[in-house]
Enzyme design. Structure first.
Site, short mmCIF file in Angstrom:
data_model
loop_
_atom_site.label_atom_id
_atom_site.label_comp_id
_atom_site.label_asym_id
_atom_site.label_seq_id
_atom_site.Cartn_x
_atom_site.Cartn_y
_atom_site.Cartn_z
N ILE A 144 55.25 53.67 54.16
CA ILE A 144 55.82 54.24 52.94
C ILE A 144 56.34 53.13 52.03
O ILE A 144 56.07 53.11 50.82
CB ILE A 144 56.93 55.25 53.27
CG1 ILE A 144 56.32 56.54 53.81
CG2 ILE A 144 57.79 55.53 52.04
CD1 ILE A 144 57.33 57.59 54.24
N ASP B 50 67.85 40.27 57.55
CA ASP B 50 68.31 41.38 58.37
C ASP B 50 69.21 42.24 57.49
O ASP B 50 70.33 41.84 57.17
CB ASP B 50 69.07 40.85 59.59
CG ASP B 50 69.66 41.96 60.46
OD1 ASP B 50 69.42 43.16 60.16
OD2 ASP B 50 70.37 41.64 61.42
N TYR C 127 69.72 60.13 63.75
CA TYR C 127 68.89 60.03 62.56
C TYR C 127 69.37 61.01 61.49
O TYR C 127 69.52 60.64 60.32
CB TYR C 127 67.44 60.32 62.94
CG TYR C 127 66.48 60.36 61.78
CD1 TYR C 127 66.08 59.19 61.14
CD2 TYR C 127 65.95 61.57 61.32
CE1 TYR C 127 65.19 59.21 60.07
CE2 TYR C 127 65.06 61.60 60.26
CZ TYR C 127 64.68 60.41 59.64
OH TYR C 127 63.81 60.45 58.58
N ALA C 128 69.63 62.25 61.91
CA ALA C 128 70.08 63.26 60.95
C ALA C 128 71.41 62.88 60.31
O ALA C 128 71.60 63.04 59.10
CB ALA C 128 70.20 64.61 61.65
N LYS D 72 70.87 60.04 57.73
CA LYS D 72 70.17 60.49 56.53
C LYS D 72 71.04 61.41 55.69
O LYS D 72 70.98 61.38 54.45
CB LYS D 72 68.86 61.17 56.90
CG LYS D 72 67.83 60.24 57.52
CD LYS D 72 67.53 59.05 56.63
CE LYS D 72 66.48 58.13 57.20
NZ LYS D 72 66.24 56.93 56.36
#
Length: 247
Positions: free
Chosen positions: A18, A58, A155-156, A159
């Site tokens: 992406i 980084d 992850y959720a 985000k």
């Protein structure tokens, strides 16, 4: 069409498809581009393809990120668009998750976005011209995972934090003519390598279109947010999920 002719763009996180698609799409619209990534080889190869500049850093390193952002912006002679694409995708059951795993997504994702946005915004503020509706644009890549889902609490959470950071930044930077938005891709082919075929089929079935997102699907949405067509759009999360959120 040269929709980004002369615009100076910094893209953070280009190791996955992406990010690379965003760089190629923007370069095809005549943008001048600097790419930042933890992998020097990936950043250098992509920058060479589009005639841009590459910086290995980084992005979880606050001081290093600030220094490299300053160098990239100086070399470009300023910045018009920032694309924050760095992040990690991991799967783990909630009861098996360790705190360091939980924090990884915030360090490489949300914290890095805060740092790069601070540096970019300071460079954008004060450079709005009478002929320009926007002094600059910040585009954060979040994901539909921000709505929550089994096996991806870390992850959720990271985000969802990106979406909240986007709204807060839009509110504070709007008076300076800076728009801040985020893109929320659904599952993409970027996520599939190494994943069982049945899981890929399951993800594809979540979309009424019956397929996963291609990198160019997200890149073209990013192009809209980077172009003048989106000058009155800020603080929004644009779902590029093929209708996955209809479930």
């Amino acid at each position: 069409m040269n929709r980004l002719a002369g615009r100076r763009v910094v893209v953070c996180g280009v190791g996955q498809e992406i990010g690379a698609a965003v760089v190629r799409t923007f370069a095809g619209e005549a943008a001048r581009i600097a790419v930042l990534d933890g992998c020097a080889e990936a950043a250098g190869r992509l920058a060479e393809q589009v005639g841009g500049s590459a910086y290995a850093v980084d992005l979880a390193d606050v001081r290093g990120t600030r220094e490299v952002m300053d160098r990239a912006i100086t070399r470009l002679g300023g910045i018009d668009v920032l694309v924050n694409n760095a992040g990690v995708l991991r799967f783990s059951a909630l009861l098996d998750m360790e705190p360091p795993d939980f924090g990884e997504g915030f360090a490489l994702g949300t914290q890095a976005m805060l740092v790069t946005t601070q540096v970019a915004a300071r460079a954008m503020i004060g450079f709005r011209t009478p002929s320009a509706d926007c002094a600059g644009k910040v585009i954060n890549i979040a994901g539909v995972g921000g709505t929550g889902g089994g096996g991806q609490a870390h992850y959720a959470a990271s985000k969802a934090a990106v979406m909240a950071l986007t709204r807060a930044a839009a509110y504070e930077l709007g008076p300076h003519g800076i728009t801040v938005n985020c893109l929320c891709p659904g599952y993409s082919i970027d996520d599939v390598p190494g994943v069982r075929a049945d899981r890929a089929d399951m993800w594809s079935a979540l979309s009424p279109l019956g397929r996963l997102a291609e990198p160019h699907d997200v890149a073209r949405a990013a192009l809209f947010l980077a172009s003048s067509d989106s000058d009155y759009l800020t603080g929004d999360a644009l779902n590029v999920s093929g209708g996955m959120l209809l479930h």
